[in-house]
Motif scaffolding. Sequence first.
Motif, short mmCIF file in Angstrom:
data_model
loop_
_atom_site.label_atom_id
_atom_site.label_comp_id
_atom_site.label_asym_id
_atom_site.label_seq_id
_atom_site.Cartn_x
_atom_site.Cartn_y
_atom_site.Cartn_z
N PHE A 157 0.58 5.37 -6.24
CA PHE A 157 1.26 6.66 -6.02
C PHE A 157 1.14 7.09 -4.55
O PHE A 157 0.88 8.26 -4.25
CB PHE A 157 0.69 7.74 -6.95
CG PHE A 157 0.68 7.34 -8.39
CD1 PHE A 157 1.86 6.99 -9.04
CD2 PHE A 157 -0.51 7.32 -9.11
CE1 PHE A 157 1.85 6.62 -10.37
CE2 PHE A 157 -0.52 6.95 -10.45
CZ PHE A 157 0.66 6.60 -11.09
N LYS A 158 1.30 6.11 -3.67
CA LYS A 158 1.03 6.34 -2.26
C LYS A 158 1.93 7.42 -1.66
O LYS A 158 1.51 8.19 -0.78
CB LYS A 158 1.20 5.03 -1.49
CG LYS A 158 0.63 5.04 -0.09
CD LYS A 158 0.64 3.65 0.51
CE LYS A 158 -0.01 3.64 1.89
NZ LYS A 158 -0.02 2.28 2.48
N LYS A 159 3.17 7.52 -2.14
CA LYS A 159 4.12 8.48 -1.58
C LYS A 159 3.79 9.92 -1.97
O LYS A 159 4.09 10.86 -1.24
CB LYS A 159 5.54 8.12 -2.01
CG LYS A 159 6.05 6.82 -1.40
CD LYS A 159 7.48 6.56 -1.83
CE LYS A 159 8.00 5.26 -1.20
NZ LYS A 159 9.41 4.99 -1.61
N SER A 160 3.16 10.09 -3.15
CA SER A 160 2.89 11.45 -3.63
C SER A 160 1.43 11.86 -3.53
O SER A 160 1.12 13.04 -3.43
CB SER A 160 3.37 11.60 -5.07
OG SER A 160 2.77 10.60 -5.90
N VAL A 161 0.49 10.89 -3.61
CA VAL A 161 -0.94 11.19 -3.55
C VAL A 161 -1.60 10.27 -2.53
O VAL A 161 -1.65 9.05 -2.72
CB VAL A 161 -1.63 11.02 -4.92
CG1 VAL A 161 -3.10 11.40 -4.82
CG2 VAL A 161 -0.93 11.86 -5.98
N SER A 162 -2.12 10.82 -1.47
CA SER A 162 -2.79 10.02 -0.44
C SER A 162 -4.24 9.73 -0.85
O SER A 162 -4.95 10.61 -1.31
CB SER A 162 -2.77 10.75 0.89
OG SER A 162 -3.48 10.03 1.88
#
Length: 210
Positions: A55-60
């Motif tokens: 979920f790299k785009k929404s949760v760093s």
Amino acid sequence: MFFSLGRYNFSRNKEWAARLNYPKTGISAGYIDFGNSEKIGRAYILMPFIEFSIFKKSVSGLNLHIGIGGSYMDTQYNIETNALNKAITTKVNWSFRSFVYYDMFKSNTTDWRFGLGFLHHSNGHAKLPNQGLNSLAASLSAKIDTKTKPKIDTKPHNFKSKSQTYITTRFGFGQNVLSETFNTKKEVYTFSMSAGKIINNTFKFGGGFY
């Protein structure tokens, strides 16, 4: 307690690494006390692992860590002295570990992480009883880099999409236990055949029979 030693796979020349968003790979060594040292005992674990960003785009800073390997158990089932421990009957067992880690605090070389995960140990029915040990766990840990984190090339990879057809057969021979009534090892013979596609040198999909 777990200690993991791994490496980044940031090379753009590795197609599998690029397709899987440059995961980390390595090996973990672990020690687990199950809280009842006399009846259940402790586990000493060694397993390879792979860790992905999810979920790299929404949760760093969210990562999935998966490992599978072996464990040595210092306490086993015994019908006379430890009859209630029906989870583990052999000294050597399979082990599986799956954790989701969240990087709470970051620096150039250290990430402090909170984790939630699942651990499993069993002998694959090499000897019964084999109910296995399953644990839900939370963790606090630190990921320490030996040098400043390498910069990730964020440009999309230029590997072309492709597929390959595969056909495979397998013969096997082993030993297994099928019943607690007859708790002795039996010979097991296997044969399997399958076919399918390998997509982009990374993902393998197929079906068959055994």
